[in-house]
Design a protein around this motif. Structure first.
Motif, PDB file in Angstrom:
ATOM      1  N   ASP A 109      59.166  19.203  33.873  1.00 58.62           N
ATOM      2  CA  ASP A 109      58.236  19.086  35.000  1.00 58.62           C
ATOM      3  C   ASP A 109      56.856  19.623  34.653  1.00 58.62           C
ATOM      4  O   ASP A 109      55.882  19.305  35.332  1.00 58.62           O
ATOM      5  CB  ASP A 109      58.777  19.865  36.213  1.00 58.62           C
ATOM      6  CG  ASP A 109      60.133  19.366  36.671  1.00 58.62           C
ATOM      7  OD1 ASP A 109      60.253  18.159  36.956  1.00 58.62           O
ATOM      8  OD2 ASP A 109      61.074  20.183  36.720  1.00 58.62           O
ATOM      9  N   LYS A 131      52.424  15.160  33.356  1.00 60.64           N
ATOM     10  CA  LYS A 131      52.823  16.390  34.018  1.00 60.64           C
ATOM     11  C   LYS A 131      51.755  17.465  33.778  1.00 60.64           C
ATOM     12  O   LYS A 131      50.989  17.385  32.816  1.00 60.64           O
ATOM     13  CB  LYS A 131      54.180  16.877  33.469  1.00 60.64           C
ATOM     14  CG  LYS A 131      55.288  15.825  33.527  1.00 60.64           C
ATOM     15  CD  LYS A 131      55.683  15.491  34.952  1.00 60.64           C
ATOM     16  CE  LYS A 131      56.703  14.364  34.991  1.00 60.64           C
ATOM     17  NZ  LYS A 131      57.971  14.703  34.351  1.00 60.64           N
ATOM     18  N   GLU A 414      54.916  31.749  40.003  1.00 58.81           N
ATOM     19  CA  GLU A 414      54.060  31.457  41.150  1.00 58.81           C
ATOM     20  C   GLU A 414      52.992  30.433  40.768  1.00 58.81           C
ATOM     21  O   GLU A 414      52.707  29.500  41.535  1.00 58.81           O
ATOM     22  CB  GLU A 414      53.404  32.735  41.665  1.00 58.81           C
ATOM     23  CG  GLU A 414      54.350  33.683  42.377  1.00 58.81           C
ATOM     24  CD  GLU A 414      53.676  34.995  42.771  1.00 58.81           C
ATOM     25  OE1 GLU A 414      52.436  35.092  42.601  1.00 58.81           O
ATOM     26  OE2 GLU A 414      54.383  35.918  43.215  1.00 58.81           O
ATOM     27  N   TYR A 416      53.193  28.266  38.249  1.00 62.37           N
ATOM     28  CA  TYR A 416      53.892  27.001  38.037  1.00 62.37           C
ATOM     29  C   TYR A 416      54.019  26.244  39.359  1.00 62.37           C
ATOM     30  O   TYR A 416      53.726  25.040  39.447  1.00 62.37           O
ATOM     31  CB  TYR A 416      55.302  27.243  37.478  1.00 62.37           C
ATOM     32  CG  TYR A 416      55.405  27.760  36.066  1.00 62.37           C
ATOM     33  CD1 TYR A 416      54.303  27.842  35.229  1.00 62.37           C
ATOM     34  CD2 TYR A 416      56.640  28.176  35.562  1.00 62.37           C
ATOM     35  CE1 TYR A 416      54.418  28.326  33.943  1.00 62.37           C
ATOM     36  CE2 TYR A 416      56.768  28.662  34.273  1.00 62.37           C
ATOM     37  CZ  TYR A 416      55.656  28.743  33.463  1.00 62.37           C
ATOM     38  OH  TYR A 416      55.789  29.223  32.187  1.00 62.37           O
ATOM     39  N   ASN A 417      54.488  26.948  40.380  1.00 71.43           N
ATOM     40  CA  ASN A 417      54.700  26.301  41.681  1.00 71.43           C
ATOM     41  C   ASN A 417      53.386  25.841  42.296  1.00 71.43           C
ATOM     42  O   ASN A 417      53.306  24.748  42.878  1.00 71.43           O
ATOM     43  CB  ASN A 417      55.413  27.269  42.634  1.00 71.43           C
ATOM     44  CG  ASN A 417      56.880  27.447  42.281  1.00 71.43           C
ATOM     45  OD1 ASN A 417      57.556  26.495  41.893  1.00 71.43           O
ATOM     46  ND2 ASN A 417      57.383  28.677  42.402  1.00 71.43           N
ATOM     47  N   GLN A 418      52.350  26.655  42.153  1.00 71.27           N
ATOM     48  CA  GLN A 418      51.051  26.265  42.700  1.00 71.27           C
ATOM     49  C   GLN A 418      50.527  25.007  42.022  1.00 71.27           C
ATOM     50  O   GLN A 418      50.020  24.089  42.684  1.00 71.27           O
ATOM     51  CB  GLN A 418      50.045  27.406  42.505  1.00 71.27           C
ATOM     52  CG  GLN A 418      50.251  28.586  43.434  1.00 71.27           C
ATOM     53  CD  GLN A 418      49.249  29.695  43.161  1.00 71.27           C
ATOM     54  OE1 GLN A 418      48.642  29.742  42.083  1.00 71.27           O
ATOM     55  NE2 GLN A 418      49.063  30.590  44.107  1.00 71.27           N
ATOM     56  N   LEU A 420      52.259  22.715  40.383  1.00 69.87           N
ATOM     57  CA  LEU A 420      53.112  21.571  40.708  1.00 69.87           C
ATOM     58  C   LEU A 420      52.859  21.061  42.123  1.00 69.87           C
ATOM     59  O   LEU A 420      52.990  19.873  42.406  1.00 69.87           O
ATOM     60  CB  LEU A 420      54.583  21.948  40.543  1.00 69.87           C
ATOM     61  CG  LEU A 420      55.073  22.099  39.096  1.00 69.87           C
ATOM     62  CD1 LEU A 420      56.469  22.712  39.055  1.00 69.87           C
ATOM     63  CD2 LEU A 420      55.072  20.752  38.375  1.00 69.87           C
ATOM     64  N   GLU A 421      52.493  21.965  43.010  1.00 69.68           N
ATOM     65  CA  GLU A 421      52.205  21.577  44.388  1.00 69.68           C
ATOM     66  C   GLU A 421      50.729  21.250  44.594  1.00 69.68           C
ATOM     67  O   GLU A 421      50.283  21.040  45.733  1.00 69.68           O
ATOM     68  CB  GLU A 421      52.631  22.698  45.336  1.00 69.68           C
ATOM     69  CG  GLU A 421      54.138  22.949  45.339  1.00 69.68           C
ATOM     70  CD  GLU A 421      54.515  24.247  46.049  1.00 69.68           C
ATOM     71  OE1 GLU A 421      53.636  24.819  46.728  1.00 69.68           O
ATOM     72  OE2 GLU A 421      55.672  24.672  45.915  1.00 69.68           O
ATOM     73  N   SER A 422      49.975  21.267  43.486  1.00 66.39           N
ATOM     74  CA  SER A 422      48.541  20.928  43.504  1.00 66.39           C
ATOM     75  C   SER A 422      47.741  21.833  44.435  1.00 66.39           C
ATOM     76  O   SER A 422      46.772  21.415  45.067  1.00 66.39           O
ATOM     77  CB  SER A 422      48.346  19.472  43.925  1.00 66.39           C
ATOM     78  OG  SER A 422      48.996  18.594  43.047  1.00 66.39           O
ATOM     79  N   LYS A 423      48.164  23.111  44.494  1.00 66.07           N
ATOM     80  CA  LYS A 423      47.429  24.067  45.323  1.00 66.07           C
ATOM     81  C   LYS A 423      46.196  24.601  44.612  1.00 66.07           C
ATOM     82  O   LYS A 423      45.281  25.107  45.246  1.00 66.07           O
ATOM     83  CB  LYS A 423      48.340  25.233  45.719  1.00 66.07           C
ATOM     84  CG  LYS A 423      49.401  24.838  46.729  1.00 66.07           C
ATOM     85  CD  LYS A 423      50.233  26.040  47.141  1.00 66.07           C
ATOM     86  CE  LYS A 423      51.262  25.649  48.181  1.00 66.07           C
ATOM     87  NZ  LYS A 423      52.117  26.807  48.563  1.00 66.07           N
ATOM     88  N   SER A 425      43.066  23.641  42.949  1.00 62.88           N
ATOM     89  CA  SER A 425      42.290  22.410  42.877  1.00 62.88           C
ATOM     90  C   SER A 425      40.836  22.602  42.511  1.00 62.88           C
ATOM     91  O   SER A 425      40.166  21.666  42.101  1.00 62.88           O
ATOM     92  CB  SER A 425      42.364  21.673  44.219  1.00 62.88           C
ATOM     93  OG  SER A 425      41.877  22.500  45.253  1.00 62.88           O
TER      94      SER A 425
END
Length: 433
Positions: A109, A131, A414, A416-418, A420-423, A425
């Motif tokens: 991912d 990715k 944290e 990674y998740n940001q 992946l969630e496109s937070k 920017s």
């Protein structure tokens, strides 16, 4: 979440050890992380060699590819041979990729790169990767033409050329060419840069090659259960050192051979120290170098050679009363983190990421850059101001509060998740500075 981490090596060298530590901790958190390397030394089952994912070849294809690689290497040697003045410099181009198309065979991912020099990655491998790519930079290789540390040169802010480390006066020299190659190959890629130090983050944001990407500061982590205080007298006895003497520790990869590590500066400082301490009051402990006739100091020196086991490094740090890191250029060196984690104060120059770890006269001493006298003052200060173990206590606390591998791994997850969630920017935000 599935992560593939890229690192040229899984051990041997500071960046490789950082990558491996983080990789292991992220796996312990239940996240599937493959560490893909060009050179494997550990026995870890989650560390894979990139060559194992290369396409199978028949004998004719294998022969032709081997011949092509030899030609590339020959051409490369000829080009580098045109710069005979690049003495004692660690320089790296992106002429060859040994990663090849390995990523095409792996389900993931997110890609997390660490140090990928030595012909491991040439960045063409990411053309088909859709990715996110997080890149933890450990030196200046990512945003300069060739050099690991730009020293007094600021051409990375505009365009590398006439490289002083190559000894070149030609504008469109190799540094210029590789800089252009990086700029072209980066253009279609979506990096998120992580810097272990505030100093390197600032330089990355000022560079032409990386200034369009978001940058987050996350320091290197350390296993504080491995690097931990122990009885100093027992540690000294284990290494056949005199418990009655003060022990000064110095070390690193190619500690005496690499000028950047500051071995000569340490030698000059010890000459000054010899006027303050008798020869039988001080012992030197050196790791990362073998004893040679031309390695002479004003105090007796014990050479440990290359130390690969962390338990042995922990013993060395615990045997020391002070660790000296006289490097001329550094990012966030493991040596300082490991020493502080063992409760041993550190003396270093006020450069790079050193101030992120050393609180002046609280857990060590930050000397004025390249001032030999101030370096000596720092050694005297730490040796004479730690009788009540305050410096040692502060050193350990600094690491527990800021650099525990568990906490650092959580910060990466944290991120990674940001990503992946496109937070994340806004490429103009320097996060966590």
């Amino acid at each position: 979440m599935k992560v593939v981490t890229l690192s040229t090596k899984d051990s041997f060298g500071g960046a490789a050890r950082v990558a491996f530590r983080l990789h292991e901790e992220i796996n312990r958190m239940g996240i599937e992380d493959i560490l893909l390397v060009n050179s494997k030394r550990t026995a870890s089952s989650t560390v894979h060699l990139a060559e194992n994912y290369h396409d199978p070849q028949n004998r004719i294809t294998a022969f032709l590819n081997k011949y092509k690689l030899k030609l590339q290497e020959k051409r490369r040697r000829i080009i580098w041979g045109g710069y005979p003045n690049m003495q004692n410099k660690i320089l790296s181009d992106i002429a060859i990729s040994l990663l090849k198309n390995s990523l095409d065979k792996i389900d993931f991912d997110l890609v997390h790169m660490h140090w990928v020099g030595e012909s491991y990655v040439d960045f063409t491998e990411f053309r088909n990767v859709d990715k996110p790519i997080i890149w933890t930079i450990h030196d200046c290789f990512s945003f300069t033409g060739l050099c690991s540390y730009f020293e007094d040169c600021d051409k990375y802010k505009s365009h590398c050329n006439a490289c002083p480390q190559l000894g070149s006066t030609k504008e469109k020299d190799l540094s210029y060419q590789v800089f252009d190659m990086k700029k072209k190959r980066y253009s279609s890629l979506n990096f998120h840069i992580v810097s272990p130090s505030k100093w390197l983050a600032k330089a990355a944001k000022e560079s032409v090659l990386l200034n369009k990407y978001p940058v987050t500061v996350i320091p290197n982590g350390i296993d504080t259960s491995v690097f931990a205080p122990m009885d100093k007298e027992e540690a000294k006895k284990s290494l056949s050192l005199d418990p009655k003497k003060k022990t000064i520790l110095f070390g690193g990869i190619s500690a005496m051979a690499d000028p950047r590590k500051g071995g000569d500066l340490l030698r000059d400082s010890l000459k000054q120290l010899a006027g303050m301490y008798a020869e039988d009051e001080i012992e030197l402990l050196i790791f990362g170098a073998e004893k040679k006739d031309d390695y002479t100091f004003d105090f007796p020196a014990r050479f440990l050679g290359y130390v690969s086991e962390e338990a042995d490094l922990n013993l060395a740090y615990n045997a020391a009363d002070v660790t000296i890191v006289p490097s001329t250029h550094e990012n966030l060196p493991n040596t300082i983190l490991e020493s502080l984690s063992c409760g041993t104060p550190v003396v270093a120059f006020d450069i790079g990421g050193n101030p992120d770890m050393i609180d002046h006269q609280q857990n060590g001493y930050l000397a004025k850059p390249y001032d030999i006298f101030d370096l000596t003052v720092g050694i005297v200060y730490t040796l004479s101001h730690n009788e009540d173990k305050t410096l040692s206590h502060n050193a350990r606390k600094k690491v527990l509060d800021n650099f525990k591998i568990e906490d650092i791994a959580n910060r990466y997850v944290e991120l990674y998740n940001q990503v992946l969630e496109s937070k994340v920017s806004d490429p103009n935000i320097l996060a966590n500075e």
